[in-house]
Scaffold this active site. Structure first.
Site, short mmCIF file in Angstrom:
data_model
loop_
_atom_site.label_atom_id
_atom_site.label_comp_id
_atom_site.label_asym_id
_atom_site.label_seq_id
_atom_site.Cartn_x
_atom_site.Cartn_y
_atom_site.Cartn_z
CB CYS A 165 -0.97 0.06 1.17
SG CYS A 165 -2.21 -1.24 1.17
CB ILE A 213 -3.42 -7.72 2.98
CG1 ILE A 213 -2.27 -7.23 2.09
CG2 ILE A 213 -2.97 -8.89 3.85
CD1 ILE A 213 -1.68 -8.27 1.18
CB ILE A 214 -7.13 -7.60 6.11
CG1 ILE A 214 -5.96 -8.45 6.64
CG2 ILE A 214 -8.33 -7.73 7.04
CD1 ILE A 214 -5.49 -8.06 8.03
CG ASN A 220 2.08 1.46 3.82
OD1 ASN A 220 1.80 0.32 3.46
ND2 ASN A 220 3.32 1.91 3.84
N GLY A 221 0.02 -0.53 5.84
CA GLY A 221 0.49 -1.50 6.82
C GLY A 221 -0.61 -2.42 7.28
CD GLU A 222 -1.79 -7.73 8.58
OE1 GLU A 222 -2.32 -8.70 9.16
OE2 GLU A 222 -1.03 -7.86 7.61
CG ASP A 255 -5.97 -4.14 8.97
OD1 ASP A 255 -6.60 -4.08 7.90
OD2 ASP A 255 -4.75 -3.89 9.04
#
Length: 275
Positions: A2, A53-54, A75-77, A100
Site C-alpha cells: 500500500c 490483504i485483509i 499503509n500496513g497492518e 483492520d
C-alpha cells in the site's frame, strides 16, 4: 504494501489539492495496484493506493467511524485489530467493514492521539478529525512503514515515498549535504533526514499533529528501553520468549490472501518459520 499520500492545505481544500494528491498516488501505483481512494474533508485531502490483504470486499480506504467524523488512510497492518474491535464493540462502537484499519478511527475517538499506544502492527497512517479540522500522522514503533513529509506551496504534504513529494511546487529537492554525509558514514539516511533538503521522514514511534491554525507538534510515544526482571529464572525467561513468539506469529497470520515467509537460514527467520 500500500501507499498513502495527502495534503493539509492552509484553507479549505479543493480541486487543486485533489489534483496534486491524484498525481502523488500515480507515483505510488506500484505499492497499491488494487485500487485508488481519495477523500477531501476540510483542509485535508487523503489518498490511498491499495494492495488488498485483509477484507478484500469492503476494505477500501479512506475509512471512517460510523459518524464520519474521523477519516483515515493507512499503509500496513494492525495485527491486534480483532481484539481491539471486540473491545470497541462492547462499548457501543458500530463497524461497517471487516478491515483492520477501521479500528483506528474508533480507537482515536476514545483515546485521541494516544490511540497509537494500543496499536500492534506495522503502520504509517494519516487521520483527519473533521470537527477540529486537525490531522494526525503516525508511524509504527520500529519504523517498518515509511512516511515522508514536506512543506509545499499548496500546504503540508505527506506520502509513503519521497518521490511522491518531489514533484510538488515549492518543495526543495536539492541534495542535503548533511544527509549525504550520514549516508557515506552509515550507509543509510536515518530519520528525520532524507536525501532532499525540503523532505523529511517522520521518525519511528512518533506522531505528528497538524492543528487547525497550521502549527505542527511532534510527539515520540514509545522508547525501546529494557526493563530487566532480575527475579526471573532462565527457564522462566525461555518460557516467556516462547509464549511471546508463538502469539506474535499467530496474529501475523491474519490475512485473506496466502501468507508466506522468507527463510534465510538465520536464527530469526528460522524461528518464525518453525512457529
Amino acid at each position: 504494501m500500500c501507499g498513502i499520500a495527502g495534503i493539509v492545505a492552509p484553507g479549505p481544500a479543493g480541486g487543486a489539492e485533489e489534483s496534486r494528491v491524484a498525481g502523488m498516488l500515480e507515483t505510488l501505483r506500484h505499492r497499491g495496484p488494487d485500487g485508488f481512494g481519495r477523500e477531501t474533508r476540510g483542509r485535508a485531502v487523503l489518498g490511498h493506493a491499495r494492495l488488498a490483504i485483509i477484507d478484500l470486499r469492503t476494505g477500501d480506504q479512506p475509512q471512517s467511524d460510523a459518524n464520519d467524523r474521523y477519516h483515515v488512510v493507512c499503509n500496513g497492518e494492525i495485527y491486534n485489530y480483532k481484539e481491539l474491535r471486540r473491545e470497541l464493540e462492547s462499548r457501543g462502537h458500530v463497524f461497517r467493514t471487516q478491515s483492520d484499519v477501521e479500528v483506528i478511527p474508533h480507537l482515536y475517538e476514545e483515546m485521541g492521539d494516544r490511540c497509537v499506544d494500543r496499536l500492534r502492527g506495522m503502520f504509517a497512517f494519516a487521520l483527519h478529525d473533521v470537527a477540529r479540522d486537525r490531522t494526525l500522522l503516525a508511524r509504527d514503533r520500529l519504523g517498518k512503514k515509511p512516511l515522508y513529509w514536506a512543506r509545499s506551496s499548496g500546504g503540508l504534504a505527506f506520502a509513503s515515498e519521497a518521490r511522491a513529494l518531489a514533484g510538488l511546487d515549492g518543495v526543495d529537492t536539492d541534495l542535503d549535504p548533511e544527509a549525504v554525509d550520514l549516508y557515506l558514514t552509515l550507509q543509510y539516511i536515518p530519520a528525520p533526514w532524507s536525501i532532499h533538503k525540503g523532505i523529511r521522514k517522520l521518525e519511528a514511534a512518533t506522531s505528528m499533529a497538524i492543528e487547525r491554525d497550521g502549527s505542527v507538534r511532534m510527539h515520540r510515544y514509545w522508547d525501546p528501553l529494557p526493563e530487566p526482571d532480575e527475579s526471573m529464572t532462565e527457564a522462566q525467561a525461555l518460557d516467556e520468549i516462547d509464549a511471546v513468539l508463538r502469539e506474535s506469529s499467530r496474529i501475523r497470520l491474519r490475512s485473506d490472501v496466502p501468507v508466506s515467509s522468507f527463510l534465510s537460514g538465520g536464527i530469526d527467520s528460522g524461528l518464525v518459520v518453525s512457529y
